[in-house]
Design a protein around this motif. Sequence first.
Motif, PDB file in Angstrom:
ATOM      1  N   HIS A   1       0.817  -1.220   0.000  1.00 41.81           N
ATOM      2  CA  HIS A   1       0.000   0.000   0.000  1.00 41.81           C
ATOM      3  C   HIS A   1       0.849   1.267   0.000  1.00 41.81           C
ATOM      4  N   ALA A   2       1.948   1.263   0.719  1.00 43.89           N
ATOM      5  CA  ALA A   2       2.791   2.460   0.766  1.00 43.89           C
ATOM      6  C   ALA A   2       3.377   2.762  -0.616  1.00 43.89           C
ATOM      7  N   ARG A   3       3.799   1.715  -1.312  1.00 48.17           N
ATOM      8  CA  ARG A   3       4.375   1.891  -2.644  1.00 48.17           C
ATOM      9  C   ARG A   3       3.315   2.411  -3.619  1.00 48.17           C
ATOM     10  N   TRP A   4       2.117   1.864  -3.549  1.00 50.27           N
ATOM     11  CA  TRP A   4       1.041   2.312  -4.430  1.00 50.27           C
ATOM     12  C   TRP A   4       0.600   3.734  -4.104  1.00 50.27           C
ATOM     13  N   ARG A   5       0.586   4.055  -2.826  1.00 51.16           N
ATOM     14  CA  ARG A   5       0.222   5.426  -2.429  1.00 51.16           C
ATOM     15  C   ARG A   5       1.195   6.426  -3.039  1.00 51.16           C
ATOM     16  N   ASP A   6       2.467   6.139  -2.930  1.00 45.76           N
ATOM     17  CA  ASP A   6       3.481   7.045  -3.481  1.00 45.76           C
ATOM     18  C   ASP A   6       3.349   7.170  -5.000  1.00 45.76           C
ATOM     19  N   ALA A   7       3.053   6.058  -5.669  1.00 44.05           N
ATOM     20  CA  ALA A   7       2.950   6.086  -7.124  1.00 44.05           C
ATOM     21  C   ALA A   7       1.747   6.893  -7.596  1.00 44.05           C
ATOM     22  N   LEU A   8       0.620   6.752  -6.921  1.00 40.98           N
ATOM     23  CA  LEU A   8      -0.562   7.532  -7.308  1.00 40.98           C
ATOM     24  C   LEU A   8      -0.305   9.025  -7.147  1.00 40.98           C
ATOM     25  N   VAL A   9       0.317   9.392  -6.046  1.00 40.02           N
ATOM     26  CA  VAL A   9       0.623  10.810  -5.821  1.00 40.02           C
ATOM     27  C   VAL A   9       1.614  11.309  -6.863  1.00 40.02           C
ATOM     28  N   ARG A  10       2.579  10.478  -7.212  1.00 43.91           N
ATOM     29  CA  ARG A  10       3.578  10.912  -8.187  1.00 43.91           C
ATOM     30  C   ARG A  10       2.957  11.105  -9.570  1.00 43.91           C
ATOM     31  N   GLU A  11       2.060  10.199  -9.976  1.00 46.01           N
ATOM     32  CA  GLU A  11       1.426  10.385 -11.288  1.00 46.01           C
ATOM     33  C   GLU A  11       0.477  11.583 -11.273  1.00 46.01           C
ATOM     34  N   LEU A  12      -0.163  11.834 -10.154  1.00 43.89           N
ATOM     35  CA  LEU A  12      -0.973  13.046 -10.023  1.00 43.89           C
ATOM     36  C   LEU A  12      -0.111  14.283 -10.300  1.00 43.89           C
ATOM     37  N   ASP A  13       1.087  14.305  -9.734  1.00 44.29           N
ATOM     38  CA  ASP A  13       1.990  15.442  -9.955  1.00 44.29           C
ATOM     39  C   ASP A  13       2.320  15.607 -11.438  1.00 44.29           C
ATOM     40  N   HIS A  14       2.498  14.483 -12.130  1.00 44.13           N
ATOM     41  CA  HIS A  14       2.799  14.548 -13.564  1.00 44.13           C
ATOM     42  C   HIS A  14       1.702  15.302 -14.313  1.00 44.13           C
ATOM     43  N   PHE A  15       0.450  14.957 -14.066  1.00 46.24           N
ATOM     44  CA  PHE A  15      -0.645  15.607 -14.781  1.00 46.24           C
ATOM     45  C   PHE A  15      -0.918  17.013 -14.252  1.00 46.24           C
ATOM     46  N   ALA A  16      -0.630  17.243 -12.977  1.00 47.68           N
ATOM     47  CA  ALA A  16      -0.789  18.599 -12.446  1.00 47.68           C
ATOM     48  C   ALA A  16       0.192  19.559 -13.109  1.00 47.68           C
ATOM     49  N   ASP A  17       1.384  19.072 -13.444  1.00 49.07           N
ATOM     50  CA  ASP A  17       2.359  19.911 -14.151  1.00 49.07           C
ATOM     51  C   ASP A  17       1.827  20.352 -15.518  1.00 49.07           C
ATOM     52  N   LEU A  18       0.967  19.529 -16.136  1.00 44.65           N
ATOM     53  CA  LEU A  18       0.404  19.855 -17.445  1.00 44.65           C
ATOM     54  C   LEU A  18      -0.790  20.793 -17.366  1.00 44.65           C
ATOM     55  N   THR A  19      -1.410  20.875 -16.193  1.00 46.09           N
ATOM     56  CA  THR A  19      -2.677  21.598 -16.073  1.00 46.09           C
ATOM     57  C   THR A  19      -2.636  22.597 -14.915  1.00 46.09           C
ATOM     58  N   PRO A  20      -1.681  23.515 -14.900  1.00 47.36           N
ATOM     59  CA  PRO A  20      -1.610  24.465 -13.790  1.00 47.36           C
ATOM     60  C   PRO A  20      -2.790  25.435 -13.807  1.00 47.36           C
ATOM     61  N   GLY A  21      -3.161  25.885 -12.618  1.00 50.69           N
ATOM     62  CA  GLY A  21      -4.195  26.901 -12.521  1.00 50.69           C
ATOM     63  C   GLY A  21      -5.618  26.386 -12.573  1.00 50.69           C
ATOM     64  N   ARG A  22      -5.810  25.084 -12.660  1.00 48.54           N
ATOM     65  CA  ARG A  22      -7.163  24.520 -12.696  1.00 48.54           C
ATOM     66  C   ARG A  22      -7.654  24.281 -11.280  1.00 48.54           C
ATOM     67  N   THR A  23      -8.975  24.219 -11.125  1.00 50.23           N
ATOM     68  CA  THR A  23      -9.602  23.900  -9.836  1.00 50.23           C
ATOM     69  C   THR A  23     -10.520  22.712 -10.035  1.00 50.23           C
TER      70      THR A  23
END
Length: 393
Positions: free
Chosen positions: A43-65
């Motif tokens: 679970h810890a490994r999967w938690r880190d991976a989900l957060v990391r992929e979220l960051d990837h897409f957040a970098d593409l979509t700044p300023g959204r809510t």
Amino acid sequence: MSVPVRVENAGAPGFALYVHWPFCASKCPYCDFNSHVRDRVDHARWRDALVRELDHFADLTPGRTLTSVFFGGGTPSLMLPETVEAVLRRADERWGLPAGTEVTLEANPTSVEADRFRGFRAAGVNRVSLGIQALNEADLRALGRRHSADEALGAIRLARDIFPRYSFDLIYARPGQTVPAWQAELRRALDETVGHLSLYQLTIEEGTQFHTLHSRGELVLPDEETQGDLYAATQELLEGAGLPAYEVSNHARPGEESRHNLTYWRYGDYVGIGPGAHGRLTLDGNKLATRTHRAPEVWLERVEAHGTGSHAVEPVAPADRLTEMLMMGLRLREGVPLARVEQETGQPLQAWIDPARLDGLARHGMLESDGTTLRVTTDGRERLNAVLARLLG
């Protein structure tokens, strides 16, 4: 208690986050979703991976809510609440997750998963969607479900006590099912004072156990006439109970509609993270399709190595945007705004589809338009696949 979802601009598509948890305790025989059974999950490994992929897409979509978050699967109620909390915290940091934003988690009603409900609520989930599927023991066993009818009803009542909003799913047109039996089951469901119900007609999907049994003649669905009668009985009973169908398979009291699913049906932007998740993003005026690797272990390794398990992003051509928009939007009772068609595709609807074809469907009582919105009629919604084939063929 029913709490209206926060909607700043009613009717707007929104911007959503979908989080896919691919693991299940067992594979249901009708299911063709990207779900997998594993003896052990880190679970810890999967938690880190989900957060990391979220960051990837957040970098593409700044300023959204964000206007909604949905944890789907698989069986997300097998996640630890700490994982849900970590994803929501990072989503708030990267995009903004205003108070009251709809956050849904799919859950099965087994006692083990129900024990986690309070943890999910504390993590930020404010809407739960329960995979009930049937309210009698024989059909639950036939559908491969691991819970009993009593467990299902207990989970519904627990969800009602813990979450501001809740929904549950039922499947109909099951082998041997009659209209009176289905009506009785629906009335039992409505006794739970639910504000939202998802009612899906059983379909046979390739690659499933049911497909194998059906091809052998060992699984027989009700005939087409009975299926039509079951659909009609569903619409009549739910409409009379104050839960009209706002979408082909989804019924809700006013204000209880799924904000997240409306983003899909209104062809809004959404980020998809986790194995096999899809997304649609508008960047610099271009609509882009995203999808991640389906195999859980391959996705995990790619995220740890590259920050995402995503395949190459693909542009969605204007003609494909039209197809997607109509296939999704015509599922809704509200229909498709014609101004949005032109906004998405660069041309009015009549430039894409021969007006004679539109008029023909209207004359046959399948389509209607008031000049600003295109929608299917009640009869058209029952025959939606045929309408879409004629419209887009």
